[in-house]
Write a protein that holds these residues in place. Structure first.
Motif, PDB file in Angstrom:
ATOM      1  N   GLU A 249       0.634  -1.122  -0.064  1.00 25.86           N
ATOM      2  CA  GLU A 249       0.072   0.015  -0.122  1.00 25.86           C
ATOM      3  C   GLU A 249       0.819   1.223  -0.085  1.00 25.86           C
ATOM      4  OE1 GLU A 249      -2.617  -0.173   3.234  1.00 25.86           O
ATOM      5  OE2 GLU A 249      -3.623  -1.640   2.604  1.00 25.86           O
ATOM      6  N   VAL A 250       0.333   2.140  -0.914  1.00 26.15           N
ATOM      7  CA  VAL A 250       1.208   3.402  -0.777  1.00 26.15           C
ATOM      8  C   VAL A 250       0.251   4.637  -0.544  1.00 26.15           C
ATOM      9  CG1 VAL A 250       2.450   5.013  -2.423  1.00 26.15           C
ATOM     10  CG2 VAL A 250       2.706   2.614  -2.754  1.00 26.15           C
ATOM     11  N   THR A 264       0.841  -6.988   4.927  1.00 24.26           N
ATOM     12  CA  THR A 264       0.892  -5.893   3.980  1.00 24.26           C
ATOM     13  C   THR A 264       1.956  -4.911   4.301  1.00 24.26           C
ATOM     14  OG1 THR A 264      -1.341  -6.016   3.903  1.00 24.26           O
ATOM     15  CG2 THR A 264      -0.572  -3.862   3.379  1.00 24.26           C
ATOM     16  N   LEU A 265       2.763  -4.299   3.295  1.00 28.75           N
ATOM     17  CA  LEU A 265       3.857  -3.549   3.589  1.00 28.75           C
ATOM     18  C   LEU A 265       2.971  -2.004   3.165  1.00 28.75           C
ATOM     19  CD1 LEU A 265       6.722  -2.928   4.119  1.00 28.75           C
ATOM     20  CD2 LEU A 265       7.080  -2.941   1.526  1.00 28.75           C
ATOM     21  N   ARG A 266       3.215  -0.990   4.000  1.00 24.24           N
ATOM     22  CA  ARG A 266       2.785   0.255   3.926  1.00 24.24           C
ATOM     23  C   ARG A 266       3.948   1.269   3.722  1.00 24.24           C
ATOM     24  NH1 ARG A 266      -0.923  -1.931   7.905  1.00 24.24           N
ATOM     25  NH2 ARG A 266      -2.965  -2.104   6.941  1.00 24.24           N
ATOM     26  N   ILE A 267       4.173   2.014   2.529  1.00 23.38           N
ATOM     27  CA  ILE A 267       5.035   2.818   2.107  1.00 23.38           C
ATOM     28  C   ILE A 267       4.347   4.235   2.021  1.00 23.38           C
ATOM     29  CG2 ILE A 267       7.048   3.318   0.501  1.00 23.38           C
ATOM     30  CD1 ILE A 267       6.575   0.460  -0.366  1.00 23.38           C
ATOM     31  N   PRO A 268       5.279   5.189   2.838  1.00 25.32           N
ATOM     32  CA  PRO A 268       4.726   6.782   2.290  1.00 25.32           C
ATOM     33  C   PRO A 268       4.853   7.242   1.087  1.00 25.32           C
ATOM     34  CG  PRO A 268       5.982   6.530   4.578  1.00 25.32           C
ATOM     35  CD  PRO A 268       6.062   5.269   3.670  1.00 25.32           C
ATOM     36  N   CYS A 269       4.095   7.996   0.640  1.00 22.57           N
ATOM     37  CA  CYS A 269       4.073   8.579  -0.795  1.00 22.57           C
ATOM     38  C   CYS A 269       5.118   9.796  -1.084  1.00 22.57           C
ATOM     39  CB  CYS A 269       2.908   8.823  -1.374  1.00 22.57           C
ATOM     40  SG  CYS A 269       1.815  10.131  -0.447  1.00 22.57           S
TER      41      CYS A 269
END
Length: 295
Positions: A249-250, A264-269
């Motif tokens: 998720e971005v 789930t890997l959450r990456i800042p945009c």
């Protein structure tokens, strides 16, 4: 399971880290410490290994083939032992003196005699050099840890895994894989990732931003070392076993985080270049051994 290889923070014999297994990768052998046997820690290790495998968890990789042979009922005399299986470098160097047919100095002979006498073996002669080399090597690798191996076997027998190992020998390689078998392939990892979709509703993160950040992750996966890739998977999922599907998720955020329960890997945009992304990702995955991925 990671602690079985890296060690526990239990203060035995004035050591800050207590290791149950010692040696080189793919040549791990049980520690010869009698404190560990008296504390039934190898019994605990056998239970851990069995239950982890039965529940789809990680396996203990890198055990010496000689240890695996004896663990499953083979005799020390029928196993193949190499010098790399000997974790004590001083003992290894002494035994190595007997390899080949080169002339031995008086100092070398004294070292060999002392080691042979310590293990109740006869002295070196011109006719028993090869025999003594094999006996010393087997005792250094197997003989000193036979109680540890028996205790490890007892732990495995307390789980249903022992029945599988004895009745289906072809499953041994799955249960006790080599160090190389545990390496995660970047191509396999990329195939299992569910990437952010262009039609996801997220006003804070345009499609081109998602594509750019996803590209950074793809480049990271294909360029890092195998150890860093394994840490990424552990940061992402909670352990180093690849699931059938992983999500990315971005969106808005400050740090790279992972929801291990949902894989789930959450990456800042906010990333504008790969260098900044790589730096933050390496910092994030370095936390995989101490927590659930929160920086």
């Amino acid at each position: 399971m990671e602690k079985l290889k890296s060690g526990f923070h239990i203060h035995f014999a004035n050591c800050s880290v207590t290791r149950l297994f010692e040696g080189e990768p793919s040549h791990l052998v049980p520690s010869a410490s009698h404190f560990l046997v008296e504390s039934d820690l190898f019994l605990m290790a056998g239970r851990m290994m069995g239950h982890s495998f039965l529940h789809g968890g990680p396996c203990l990789s890198g055990l010496s083939p000689a240890i695996v042979h004896v663990l499953l009922g083979g005799t020390p005399e029928t196993c193949t032992v190499t010098l790399e299986d000997c974790p004590d470098l001083d003992i290894r160097d002494t035994i190595r003196l007997l390899e080949g047919e080169s002339n031995l100095s008086e100092k070398d002979k004294v070292e060999i005699q002392d080691l042979a006498f310590a293990w109740d073996l006869p002295p070196l002669t011109e006719g028993n050099r090869k025999w003594l080399f094999e006996k010393l090597l087997i005792h250094a690798v197997i003989g000193r840890v036979i109680r540890q191996i028996k205790q490890l076997r007892r732990g495995l027998k307390e789980t249903p895994i022992w029945t599988m190992l004895t009745q289906r020998p072809d499953t041994v390689d799955l249960f006790l894989p080599t160090e190389e078998a545990g390496i995660i392939c970047p191509q396999v990892l990329l195939q299992r990732i569910k990437w952010p979709q262009a039609d996801d509703d997220d006003d804070d993160c345009p499609v081109d931003t998602k594509c750019r950040v996803s590209g950074y992750l793809r480049e990271f996966i294909t360029t890092v070392t195998p150890a860093e890739l394994q840490s990424l998977v552990k940061f992402w999922t909670g352990w180093e076993v690849l699931p059938s599907s992983l999500s990315v998720e971005v969106g808005a955020g400050r740090y790279i985080t992972a929801s291990t329960c949902y894989e789930t890997l959450r990456i800042p945009c906010h990333y504008k270049d790969y260098a900044a992304f790589q730096s933050d990702m390496l910092v994030s995955i370095s936390t995989c051994h101490t927590g659930f991925g929160l920086v």
